[in-house]
Structures are given as C-alpha cells and as structure tokens.
Design a protein around this motif. Structure first.
Motif, PDB file in Angstrom:
ATOM      1  N   PHE A  53      38.328  16.746 117.667  1.00 36.02           N
ATOM      2  CA  PHE A  53      38.578  15.512 116.910  1.00 36.02           C
ATOM      3  C   PHE A  53      37.270  14.861 116.465  1.00 36.02           C
ATOM      4  O   PHE A  53      37.178  14.316 115.369  1.00 36.02           O
ATOM      5  N   ALA A  54      36.237  14.895 117.329  1.00 34.82           N
ATOM      6  CA  ALA A  54      34.958  14.270 116.974  1.00 34.82           C
ATOM      7  C   ALA A  54      34.384  14.952 115.741  1.00 34.82           C
ATOM      8  O   ALA A  54      33.889  14.296 114.819  1.00 34.82           O
ATOM      9  N   ARG A  55      34.481  16.287 115.710  1.00 35.91           N
ATOM     10  CA  ARG A  55      33.947  17.008 114.555  1.00 35.91           C
ATOM     11  C   ARG A  55      34.782  16.764 113.307  1.00 35.91           C
ATOM     12  O   ARG A  55      34.263  16.659 112.193  1.00 35.91           O
ATOM     13  N   MET A  56      36.100  16.682 113.475  1.00 35.62           N
ATOM     14  CA  MET A  56      36.973  16.407 112.324  1.00 35.62           C
ATOM     15  C   MET A  56      36.694  15.012 111.776  1.00 35.62           C
ATOM     16  O   MET A  56      36.663  14.792 110.569  1.00 35.62           O
ATOM     17  N   ASN A  57      36.502  14.086 112.708  1.00 31.56           N
ATOM     18  CA  ASN A  57      36.219  12.708 112.341  1.00 31.56           C
ATOM     19  C   ASN A  57      34.959  12.612 111.493  1.00 31.56           C
ATOM     20  O   ASN A  57      34.927  11.948 110.458  1.00 31.56           O
ATOM     21  N   LYS A  58      33.932  13.309 111.933  1.00 31.34           N
ATOM     22  CA  LYS A  58      32.655  13.328 111.221  1.00 31.34           C
ATOM     23  C   LYS A  58      32.834  13.897 109.818  1.00 31.34           C
ATOM     24  O   LYS A  58      32.192  13.466 108.875  1.00 31.34           O
ATOM     25  N   ALA A  59      33.731  14.884 109.702  1.00 30.40           N
ATOM     26  CA  ALA A  59      33.963  15.521 108.408  1.00 30.40           C
ATOM     27  C   ALA A  59      35.025  14.765 107.603  1.00 30.40           C
ATOM     28  O   ALA A  59      35.501  15.264 106.580  1.00 30.40           O
ATOM     29  N   ALA A  60      35.414  13.574 108.087  1.00 29.94           N
ATOM     30  CA  ALA A  60      36.438  12.752 107.420  1.00 29.94           C
ATOM     31  C   ALA A  60      37.752  13.498 107.238  1.00 29.94           C
ATOM     32  O   ALA A  60      38.451  13.341 106.249  1.00 29.94           O
ATOM     33  N   LEU A  61      38.086  14.312 108.225  1.00 26.42           N
ATOM     34  CA  LEU A  61      39.324  15.088 108.186  1.00 26.42           C
ATOM     35  C   LEU A  61      40.313  14.414 109.143  1.00 26.42           C
ATOM     36  O   LEU A  61      40.049  14.315 110.334  1.00 26.42           O
ATOM     37  N   PHE A 115      33.559  25.469 113.777  1.00 24.71           N
ATOM     38  CA  PHE A 115      34.047  24.419 112.887  1.00 24.71           C
ATOM     39  C   PHE A 115      33.478  24.597 111.476  1.00 24.71           C
ATOM     40  O   PHE A 115      34.158  24.395 110.485  1.00 24.71           O
ATOM     41  N   GLU A 116      32.205  25.021 111.422  1.00 26.25           N
ATOM     42  CA  GLU A 116      31.543  25.202 110.126  1.00 26.25           C
ATOM     43  C   GLU A 116      32.024  26.429 109.380  1.00 26.25           C
ATOM     44  O   GLU A 116      32.263  26.390 108.187  1.00 26.25           O
ATOM     45  N   ARG A 117      32.142  27.548 110.119  1.00 25.53           N
ATOM     46  CA  ARG A 117      32.425  28.782 109.380  1.00 25.53           C
ATOM     47  C   ARG A 117      33.474  29.680 110.004  1.00 25.53           C
ATOM     48  O   ARG A 117      33.696  30.793 109.530  1.00 25.53           O
ATOM     49  N   GLY A 118      34.134  29.230 111.053  1.00 27.87           N
ATOM     50  CA  GLY A 118      35.168  30.054 111.673  1.00 27.87           C
ATOM     51  C   GLY A 118      34.571  31.228 112.404  1.00 27.87           C
ATOM     52  O   GLY A 118      33.361  31.281 112.618  1.00 27.87           O
ATOM     53  N   GLY A 119      35.417  32.201 112.761  1.00 25.17           N
ATOM     54  CA  GLY A 119      34.925  33.403 113.433  1.00 25.17           C
ATOM     55  C   GLY A 119      35.357  33.464 114.877  1.00 25.17           C
ATOM     56  O   GLY A 119      36.173  32.667 115.329  1.00 25.17           O
ATOM     57  N   ALA A 120      34.776  34.448 115.583  1.00 27.74           N
ATOM     58  CA  ALA A 120      35.154  34.686 116.972  1.00 27.74           C
ATOM     59  C   ALA A 120      34.071  34.139 117.897  1.00 27.74           C
ATOM     60  O   ALA A 120      32.891  34.426 117.713  1.00 27.74           O
ATOM     61  N   PRO A 121      34.442  33.359 118.908  1.00 26.23           N
ATOM     62  CA  PRO A 121      33.453  32.740 119.797  1.00 26.23           C
ATOM     63  C   PRO A 121      32.499  33.739 120.441  1.00 26.23           C
ATOM     64  O   PRO A 121      31.287  33.487 120.469  1.00 26.23           O
ATOM     65  N   ALA A 122      33.009  34.875 120.926  1.00 28.33           N
ATOM     66  CA  ALA A 122      32.133  35.833 121.614  1.00 28.33           C
ATOM     67  C   ALA A 122      31.020  36.313 120.673  1.00 28.33           C
ATOM     68  O   ALA A 122      29.871  36.464 121.066  1.00 28.33           O
ATOM     69  N   GLU A 123      31.413  36.528 119.420  1.00 25.79           N
ATOM     70  CA  GLU A 123      30.467  36.975 118.405  1.00 25.79           C
ATOM     71  C   GLU A 123      29.391  35.906 118.163  1.00 25.79           C
ATOM     72  O   GLU A 123      28.198  36.204 118.099  1.00 25.79           O
ATOM     73  N   ILE A 124      29.828  34.655 118.067  1.00 17.80           N
ATOM     74  CA  ILE A 124      28.884  33.545 117.839  1.00 17.80           C
ATOM     75  C   ILE A 124      27.947  33.396 119.036  1.00 17.80           C
ATOM     76  O   ILE A 124      26.746  33.178 118.874  1.00 17.80           O
ATOM     77  N   VAL A 125      28.489  33.564 120.238  1.00 12.61           N
ATOM     78  CA  VAL A 125      27.666  33.479 121.449  1.00 12.61           C
ATOM     79  C   VAL A 125      26.554  34.524 121.380  1.00 12.61           C
ATOM     80  O   VAL A 125      25.393  34.245 121.660  1.00 12.61           O
ATOM     81  N   ARG A 126      26.910  35.742 120.934  1.00 13.84           N
ATOM     82  CA  ARG A 126      25.907  36.811 120.810  1.00 13.84           C
ATOM     83  C   ARG A 126      24.884  36.471 119.737  1.00 13.84           C
ATOM     84  O   ARG A 126      23.676  36.538 119.976  1.00 13.84           O
ATOM     85  N   GLN A 127      25.396  36.045 118.579  1.00 15.34           N
ATOM     86  CA  GLN A 127      24.478  35.713 117.467  1.00 15.34           C
ATOM     87  C   GLN A 127      23.483  34.634 117.861  1.00 15.34           C
ATOM     88  O   GLN A 127      22.315  34.699 117.538  1.00 15.34           O
ATOM     89  N   LEU A 128      23.961  33.621 118.574  1.00 13.29           N
ATOM     90  CA  LEU A 128      23.096  32.494 118.918  1.00 13.29           C
ATOM     91  C   LEU A 128      22.353  32.713 120.235  1.00 13.29           C
ATOM     92  O   LEU A 128      21.576  31.870 120.651  1.00 13.29           O
TER      93      LEU A 128
END
Ligand code: ADP
Ligand code: MG
Ligand code: ZN
Length: 482
Positions: free
Chosen positions: A352-360, A400-413
């Motif tokens: 919700f905090a992220r949606m709020n920031k994006a005025a969603l 939130f920014e670009r979707g995708g799979a969490p495990a993949e993002i964890v590896r990328q970052l």
C-alpha cells in the motif's frame, strides 16, 4: 464540544452491471469511453409507441442487494412514472418505483474508527432507469443517450447517520457490498455509483428533524466525507449566529474542495407519480427470492470475521475487506502459500505504501506488477532466511517497478544472505576488537549493549547476515570473552 449533532440520510444511485439496459436490449457500456449515442434504440430514446420489457437480471441484482441489506423483498412490485422535463430524459418521464418499492426496512452495519459498529436503517431500495448525459461544450449542450435506460438501483437510508465519519463508513461499506455482490464496480469517478447526503443539524439531545440540504456531484468516498463535514460546519455556524438553514441543493467542487450553492428554497417537486401503464406489476416468487438468498457470496462482514479467525487483527481485517479487489488479492497471496498474518502485513504496510506513492488507489491493487504469487514467494524467501527484511523491501521495490520473480531479483541484486559462518565470525571479531569498552560493559551484566554490538555486526554484513545465526554466533563469542 459541539452542542450540535448532525442528522444525515444518504441517497445512493448504483448502476447495475447487467449486459443490457433496464427496459430494452441495448448493451450497457462504459459511458465515459464509448462513442456517444452508439448504444441506443427507439425504447431508450423514448420514441412514442414503444413498449418497455423488464430486464430479469436487473431484478435479480436488485434482490441480491435488498437481501444483503437485510431488507424485506416485496413479492408484488409496481413500476411508476415519474414525470419531469429535462433534456437528457427524452420520454419526459423516468420509469421508477414509488409506493411499492422492491426492498424495504433493512439495515447495514457500519464500522466506526473507534472499533465499534452501528446499524444504519435502510428505508427502501427501488429499481429505476438512468438518464442520458448532458455534455456542455463551448456554449452548446450535447446529449449522449448511451446511459439512458441503464438499470439503476436507488438505495435510501433512514436519517440515522450522525457525523461525516459515519457517512463515510456507510459509503465504504455499501460500496464494498455492491462490489462483493458483483452488481456494481464501485468506480465512483465514472459516475456508476453516486452518493448524495441529505444533511441537517440539531441540538444534541433533541429528536427533531430540521430543514435539510442535499449535496450532489460527489465522486469519491473521500469527497462524501469532506463535503458532509463542511456542510455540517456551515449549518452549525448559521444556527450559532442566530440564523436558520434554508432548504437547498449544493454541489461539490472537487478541484477546490468547496461546496457550491446550486438551488435554494426548492419547493417539493410534483412528479405526478402514477403506475406505469406499459408494465404489469412485477411479481417475484418467494422461491426465486430464496434461491437468490442461497446464492449470495460471502459479504464483507463475514469475510472480515473469517480473516480474524485466521489470526488477523480487527483493524487489518477491516482494511483488507474494504475493497473486494484487495480482499481477492490477499486471498490469492494466502492461496499461494503465505501465512495470513504475514501476507496482511506486507500488503498493508509495504505494498500500500508503494501504491500510495505512485498515486494508485488500493482498489487498483490487481493492476500492480506484484503478482500475488510473487508476494507469497517473497515472504517465503524471508521465512527461509534467504534474504532479510530490508532486502525483501528492496525486492518489493523492484517487483513494484517492473514485475518478475523475487528469486531472480534477489540474484540480480545480490541480496542472498550468506550461510558462511567464517565470514560472519570475521565480522564479529572485527567489531569486538573495535569496541572493547562495550564488551567490558556487557561482561559486567549490561545486557543492553548487546543490541548495539549486533547492529554493528549486521552493518558489516550489508544485509547479507541472517539475523538468528548472527545473533547466536555473537553471543557465543561474547561469552568467551567474559
Ligand atoms: P425525497 O424523496 O424528497 O428525496 P426522502 O424522505 O426520501 O425525501 O428523504 C431523502 C433522504 O433524506 C433520506 O435518506 C432521509 O433519511 C433523509 N432525511 C429526511 N429528513 C432529513 C433531515 N431532516 N435531515 C437529514 N436527512 C433527512
Ligand atoms: Mg430522493
Ligand atoms: Zn435501447
């Protein structure tokens, strides 16, 4: 403390999400996007000599709402002509219901901010047809008849509402119920759900019903609350300065956030209601009513109680059920394997905090790039110690920014936590060497310095040290030194 209290009754118009219109076969379309005057026929254009036919689905939807609002459903219904002139009403009358409405004498329970509940009486709910829409452009007025004849349910409360907060709570709950029943999208910005408060104020302790005003053009629940609060304030000021409130219709200027006087001292309309001669009385069988009652979906209150039974707090549960889309999202996260309490936390505090920031707005939760299954996976990654909470928040940012799979993002970052105890112990030794005074204080029984030392070690790990393991190792090393 104010010596006055508000008396409010709400009139709500809800378009029904049927395929076709109330009395003809024209499709119901989104009147904010469809090409004007493309879904019209002689019936909804009010040509002479045409005959209306009642839409069975609209009646079913109205019964659904009536039952959900604890109303009695009339087995004999009569449609009535409400005559008035307006350019968007080509017949010169609206087919509505008058003396024998479809639903009467119900109630709806609202949830107040202090955690208590209150029943608001429902006086009646009746079926009618919507009008066309006037569009004013550069000195001319154009009319779009796409909306003409769309099924409309008018839901009227008793004057049981006592404050702007209660009006807001009523609006929210009613909107949620209509969404849960699948009869209305709840999208007030599109005009498919319109709420008009009738407002008066009186000295606390009195039972009189004083002169009321009516506020129109509210296109969100927030505006309903704001406009009601301002109108209550305005009337109190009038009485306090010795004046009297005159009956009036007020508009709401959304951009400025102010009330606008539209018509003052309106005399009672004479609509010349009489039974619609082109329609026979609508007889609803008790069997049909019972069949609809059995098919009602789980409603917000029942869902909230079920969520509380799953271990959620009352507040969390109310927040999650307030919007059908949010409730569905939450249930999808849980269905993907997340623990309910954790799913609720992540949705309410983080998503919700992220949606709020994006005025969603929260009702658009399904449109975020964070799939429910992805949120469940993210929670799993925290539970298994693969990432810590801070890293998980970074992953959620990316999801939130670009979707995708969490495990993949964890590896990328590169956010995985290390299981390498040698690495953690090296950091511990470094911190203990650098802070001999704190170590001494710990050995003297000052347990609270432990928190500081853990903080230092975790900082060394830059989010990669699993909390529990690091804690255990630090304790071990400290005790060795005492
Ligand atoms: P109308 O048919 O003229 O719109 P209704 O009697 O149907 O009038 O009332 C419309 C709404 O106004 C209802 O919700 C009702 O509860 C509310 N209402 C009636 N009298 C008052 C009052 N004095 N103050 C506030 N609300 C009122
Ligand atoms: Mg009315
Ligand atoms: Zn038509």
């Amino acid at each position: 403390m104010s010596a006055y209290e508000a008396v409010i009754g709400l009139e709500v118009h809800a378009e029904l999400l049927t395929e076709s219109k109330m009395f003809c076969g024209c499709a119901v379309v989104d009147s904010t996007t469809a090409e004007p005057n493309t879904v019209v026929c002689p019936i909804c254009l009010g040509m002479p000599g045409v005959l209306p036919v009642i839409n069975r689905r609209a009646v079913e939807f109205a019964i659904r709402v009536g039952l959900a609002l604890n109303c009695q459903i009339a087995t004999t219904n009569v449609f009535a002509r409400k005559s008035y002139f307006y350019p968007d009403l080509p017949k010169g009358y609206q087919i509505s219901q008058y003396e024998l409405p479809l639903a009467i004498n119900g109630w709806l329970e609202i949830d107040l901010p202090n955690g208590s509940t209150k029943r608001i009486g429902i006086r009646r709910a009746h079926l009618e047809e919507d009008t066309g829409k006037s569009i004013h452009v550069g000195g001319s007025s154009l009319i779009d008849f796409n909306r003409s004849g769309v099924p409309l349910l008018e839901i009227v409360t008793e004057p049981d509402i006592r404050s702007a907060e209660e009006a807001e709570a009523y609006g929210r709950k009613l909107r949620a119920i209509l969404q849960y029943l699948g009869v209305n999208s709840g999208d007030m910005s599109k005009g498919v759900l319109r709420m008009e408060p009738n407002i008066s104020v009186r000295p606390v302790g009195s039972n009189e019903l004083r002169t009321r005003t009516e506020v129109k053009n509210l296109n969100s629940i927030r505006s309903l609350a704001r406009a009601s609060a301002l109108e209550i304030e305005r009337q109190i000021k009038i009485y306090e300065s010795g004046g009297t409130v005159t009956q009036a219709t007020l508009g709401w200027d959304e951009a400025r956030g102010t009330l606008v006087m539209q018509r003052e001292k309106e005399s009672a309309h004479d609509y010349r209601y009489f039974p619609e001669p082109d329609l026979p009385p609508l007889v609803i069988s008790p069997e049909w009513i019972e069949a609809i009652r059995r098919s009602l979906p789980e409603l917000p209150d029942a869902k909230r109680n079920r969520l509380i039974a799953l271990g959620l707090g009352a507040y969390e549960a109310s927040v999650l059920v307030a919007d059908r889309a949010v409730a569905d999202y939450f249930e999808a996260v849980v269905a993907s394997g997340a623990e309910p309490k954790k799913a609720a936390n992540w949705i309410i505090n983080e998503l919700f905090a992220r949606m709020n920031k994006a005025a969603l707005p929260s009702e658009n939760i399904a449109e975020t790039r964070v799939a429910p299954s992805a949120l469940a996976e993210l929670i799993r990654l925290v539970d298994s110690g693969t990432i810590n909470n801070n890293a998980a928040k970074k992953v959620l940012d990316a999801l939130f920014e670009r979707g995708g799979a969490p495990a993949e993002i964890v590896r990328q970052l590169g956010l995985e936590q290390t299981q390498d105890t040698a690495l953690i112990e090296a950091a511990i030794l470094k911190v203990l060497e650098a802070n001999p005074a704190e170590v001494a204080r710990f050995c003297n029984g000052e347990e609270k310095v432990l928190k500081f030392l853990i903080g230092q070690v975790m900082r060394e790990g830059r989010g990669k040290f699993p909390a529990e393991l690091t804690n255990a190792l630090l304790n071990e090393h400290l005790r060795k030194r005492c």
